[in-house]
Design a protein around this motif. Structure first.
Motif, PDB file in Angstrom:
ATOM      1  N   GLY A  94      48.691  29.598 -47.955  1.00 22.93           N
ATOM      2  CA  GLY A  94      49.366  30.870 -47.730  1.00 22.93           C
ATOM      3  C   GLY A  94      50.128  30.895 -46.417  1.00 22.93           C
ATOM      4  O   GLY A  94      51.268  31.360 -46.350  1.00 22.93           O
ATOM      5  N   LEU A  95      49.518  30.366 -45.377  1.00 30.37           N
ATOM      6  CA  LEU A  95      50.186  30.301 -44.075  1.00 30.37           C
ATOM      7  C   LEU A  95      51.401  29.373 -44.124  1.00 30.37           C
ATOM      8  O   LEU A  95      52.461  29.698 -43.575  1.00 30.37           O
ATOM      9  N   ILE A  96      51.243  28.243 -44.765  1.00 30.17           N
ATOM     10  CA  ILE A  96      52.363  27.300 -44.872  1.00 30.17           C
ATOM     11  C   ILE A  96      53.505  27.958 -45.650  1.00 30.17           C
ATOM     12  O   ILE A  96      54.667  27.934 -45.215  1.00 30.17           O
ATOM     13  N   ALA A  97      53.194  28.551 -46.782  1.00 35.67           N
ATOM     14  CA  ALA A  97      54.226  29.181 -47.612  1.00 35.67           C
ATOM     15  C   ALA A  97      54.934  30.308 -46.852  1.00 35.67           C
ATOM     16  O   ALA A  97      56.153  30.464 -46.958  1.00 35.67           O
ATOM     17  N   GLU A  98      54.185  31.060 -46.089  1.00 31.29           N
ATOM     18  CA  GLU A  98      54.761  32.171 -45.332  1.00 31.29           C
ATOM     19  C   GLU A  98      55.729  31.697 -44.251  1.00 31.29           C
ATOM     20  O   GLU A  98      56.709  32.374 -43.941  1.00 31.29           O
ATOM     21  N   HIS A  99      55.466  30.519 -43.681  1.00 32.59           N
ATOM     22  CA  HIS A  99      56.253  30.056 -42.540  1.00 32.59           C
ATOM     23  C   HIS A  99      57.231  28.924 -42.866  1.00 32.59           C
ATOM     24  O   HIS A  99      57.991  28.508 -41.994  1.00 32.59           O
ATOM     25  N   ALA A 100      57.228  28.451 -44.083  1.00 30.89           N
ATOM     26  CA  ALA A 100      58.172  27.394 -44.494  1.00 30.89           C
ATOM     27  C   ALA A 100      59.352  28.066 -45.190  1.00 30.89           C
ATOM     28  O   ALA A 100      59.510  27.988 -46.400  1.00 30.89           O
ATOM     29  N   HIS A 101      60.159  28.745 -44.412  1.00 30.37           N
ATOM     30  CA  HIS A 101      61.269  29.530 -44.941  1.00 30.37           C
ATOM     31  C   HIS A 101      62.190  28.659 -45.789  1.00 30.37           C
ATOM     32  O   HIS A 101      62.641  27.611 -45.365  1.00 30.37           O
ATOM     33  N   GLY A 102      62.421  29.122 -47.011  1.00 28.05           N
ATOM     34  CA  GLY A 102      63.322  28.413 -47.910  1.00 28.05           C
ATOM     35  C   GLY A 102      62.664  27.284 -48.677  1.00 28.05           C
ATOM     36  O   GLY A 102      63.332  26.599 -49.448  1.00 28.05           O
ATOM     37  N   TRP A 103      61.387  27.067 -48.463  1.00 25.08           N
ATOM     38  CA  TRP A 103      60.655  25.988 -49.137  1.00 25.08           C
ATOM     39  C   TRP A 103      59.407  26.552 -49.784  1.00 25.08           C
ATOM     40  O   TRP A 103      58.623  27.237 -49.132  1.00 25.08           O
ATOM     41  N   THR A 104      59.186  26.215 -51.026  1.00 22.46           N
ATOM     42  CA  THR A 104      57.913  26.527 -51.662  1.00 22.46           C
ATOM     43  C   THR A 104      57.011  25.314 -51.475  1.00 22.46           C
ATOM     44  O   THR A 104      57.498  24.202 -51.211  1.00 22.46           O
ATOM     45  N   LEU A 105      55.735  25.511 -51.636  1.00 21.24           N
ATOM     46  CA  LEU A 105      54.801  24.384 -51.513  1.00 21.24           C
ATOM     47  C   LEU A 105      55.148  23.295 -52.525  1.00 21.24           C
ATOM     48  O   LEU A 105      55.075  22.106 -52.205  1.00 21.24           O
ATOM     49  N   ASP A 106      55.531  23.697 -53.725  1.00 25.31           N
ATOM     50  CA  ASP A 106      55.846  22.716 -54.764  1.00 25.31           C
ATOM     51  C   ASP A 106      57.084  21.889 -54.451  1.00 25.31           C
ATOM     52  O   ASP A 106      57.193  20.760 -54.925  1.00 25.31           O
ATOM     53  N   ARG A 107      58.022  22.439 -53.708  1.00 27.07           N
ATOM     54  CA  ARG A 107      59.248  21.710 -53.365  1.00 27.07           C
ATOM     55  C   ARG A 107      59.050  20.701 -52.237  1.00 27.07           C
ATOM     56  O   ARG A 107      59.841  19.780 -52.085  1.00 27.07           O
ATOM     57  N   MET A 108      58.035  20.898 -51.431  1.00 23.66           N
ATOM     58  CA  MET A 108      57.798  20.007 -50.287  1.00 23.66           C
ATOM     59  C   MET A 108      57.346  18.645 -50.772  1.00 23.66           C
ATOM     60  O   MET A 108      56.602  18.549 -51.752  1.00 23.66           O
ATOM     61  N   PRO A 109      57.749  17.593 -50.062  1.00 26.04           N
ATOM     62  CA  PRO A 109      57.144  16.293 -50.363  1.00 26.04           C
ATOM     63  C   PRO A 109      55.625  16.396 -50.206  1.00 26.04           C
ATOM     64  O   PRO A 109      55.130  17.054 -49.284  1.00 26.04           O
ATOM     65  N   ALA A 110      54.902  15.771 -51.097  1.00 23.22           N
ATOM     66  CA  ALA A 110      53.433  15.876 -51.093  1.00 23.22           C
ATOM     67  C   ALA A 110      52.830  15.433 -49.766  1.00 23.22           C
ATOM     68  O   ALA A 110      51.862  16.037 -49.285  1.00 23.22           O
ATOM     69  N   VAL A 111      53.399  14.418 -49.159  1.00 22.99           N
ATOM     70  CA  VAL A 111      52.844  13.947 -47.889  1.00 22.99           C
ATOM     71  C   VAL A 111      53.062  14.997 -46.797  1.00 22.99           C
ATOM     72  O   VAL A 111      52.176  15.242 -45.980  1.00 22.99           O
ATOM     73  N   ASP A 112      54.215  15.669 -46.796  1.00 25.68           N
ATOM     74  CA  ASP A 112      54.458  16.720 -45.807  1.00 25.68           C
ATOM     75  C   ASP A 112      53.484  17.880 -46.010  1.00 25.68           C
ATOM     76  O   ASP A 112      52.938  18.415 -45.041  1.00 25.68           O
ATOM     77  N   ARG A 113      53.283  18.263 -47.246  1.00 23.48           N
ATOM     78  CA  ARG A 113      52.357  19.341 -47.571  1.00 23.48           C
ATOM     79  C   ARG A 113      50.948  19.000 -47.074  1.00 23.48           C
ATOM     80  O   ARG A 113      50.262  19.837 -46.489  1.00 23.48           O
ATOM     81  N   THR A 114      50.543  17.757 -47.266  1.00 20.68           N
ATOM     82  CA  THR A 114      49.203  17.334 -46.842  1.00 20.68           C
ATOM     83  C   THR A 114      49.099  17.293 -45.320  1.00 20.68           C
ATOM     84  O   THR A 114      48.090  17.720 -44.741  1.00 20.68           O
ATOM     85  N   ILE A 115      50.126  16.798 -44.663  1.00 20.65           N
ATOM     86  CA  ILE A 115      50.152  16.783 -43.192  1.00 20.65           C
ATOM     87  C   ILE A 115      50.044  18.211 -42.664  1.00 20.65           C
ATOM     88  O   ILE A 115      49.275  18.485 -41.733  1.00 20.65           O
ATOM     89  N   LEU A 116      50.826  19.106 -43.243  1.00 16.39           N
ATOM     90  CA  LEU A 116      50.785  20.507 -42.811  1.00 16.39           C
ATOM     91  C   LEU A 116      49.409  21.119 -43.037  1.00 16.39           C
ATOM     92  O   LEU A 116      48.912  21.875 -42.182  1.00 16.39           O
ATOM     93  N   ARG A 117      48.783  20.816 -44.141  1.00 15.15           N
ATOM     94  CA  ARG A 117      47.448  21.378 -44.421  1.00 15.15           C
ATOM     95  C   ARG A 117      46.448  20.969 -43.346  1.00 15.15           C
ATOM     96  O   ARG A 117      45.650  21.784 -42.884  1.00 15.15           O
ATOM     97  N   ILE A 118      46.465  19.705 -42.964  1.00 14.79           N
ATOM     98  CA  ILE A 118      45.533  19.236 -41.935  1.00 14.79           C
ATOM     99  C   ILE A 118      45.816  19.933 -40.613  1.00 14.79           C
ATOM    100  O   ILE A 118      44.897  20.429 -39.942  1.00 14.79           O
ATOM    101  N   ALA A 119      47.083  20.002 -40.231  1.00 13.81           N
ATOM    102  CA  ALA A 119      47.432  20.626 -38.953  1.00 13.81           C
ATOM    103  C   ALA A 119      47.107  22.114 -38.938  1.00 13.81           C
ATOM    104  O   ALA A 119      46.584  22.632 -37.941  1.00 13.81           O
TER     105      ALA A 119
END
Length: 144
Positions: free
Chosen positions: A67-92
């Motif tokens: 939810g936090l990532i989706a709220e702050h990744a303006h113009g990007w949905t979680l599904d559109r992000m490269p999977a590795v970027d999504r995973t990196i963001l989740r850890i951070a």
């Protein structure tokens, strides 16, 4: 590379593999915690406590983290992000929101470094931008 940096990379490997396989990250974690038998025994590297804690923490708080990532990744949905970027963001984001032992700037820098080595040329800037926005609210996130 520091021990914590290596642990983040191992946690990323587990979380990424779970998503790629469409299984619960704790299933992959349990598999990785078991030493292999046979010829692979020589190559096995224990996952480590910190990597295990990251995987368990991200998994336990995945909905809020996403939810936090989706709220702050303006113009990007979680599904559109490269999977590795999504995973990196989740850890951070897990570290920013739930781990008081990791200074927030360290969590961001470690994520950007992972993006530099593991993802696209544009990913470090993207990861830094999303985390920069979340960093601004990090003091309110901790402890919630």
């Amino acid at each position: 590379m520091s021990a914590r940096s290596k642990a983040r990379k191992r946690a990323l490997d587990v979380l990424f593999a779970a998503e790629a396989r469409g299984v619960d990250p704790l299933t992959v974690l349990d598999e990785r915690l078991q030493p292999p038998t046979g010829p692979q025994t020589q190559q096995w590297v224990p996952l480590g406590d910190w990597a295990e804690a990251l995987v368990r923490g991200v998994t336990a708080h995945m909905d809020r983290i996403d939810g936090l990532i989706a709220e702050h990744a303006h113009g990007w949905t979680l599904d559109r992000m490269p999977a590795v970027d999504r995973t990196i963001l989740r850890i951070a984001v897990y570290e920013l929101a739930y781990d008081a032992d990791v200074p927030p700037p360290v969590a961001v820098d470690e994520a950007v470094q992972l993006a530099k080595t593991l993802s696209t040329d544009d990913s470090p800037r993207f990861v830094n931008g999303v985390l920069g926005q979340i960093l601004a609210i990090a003091p309110r996130l901790r402890g919630n």
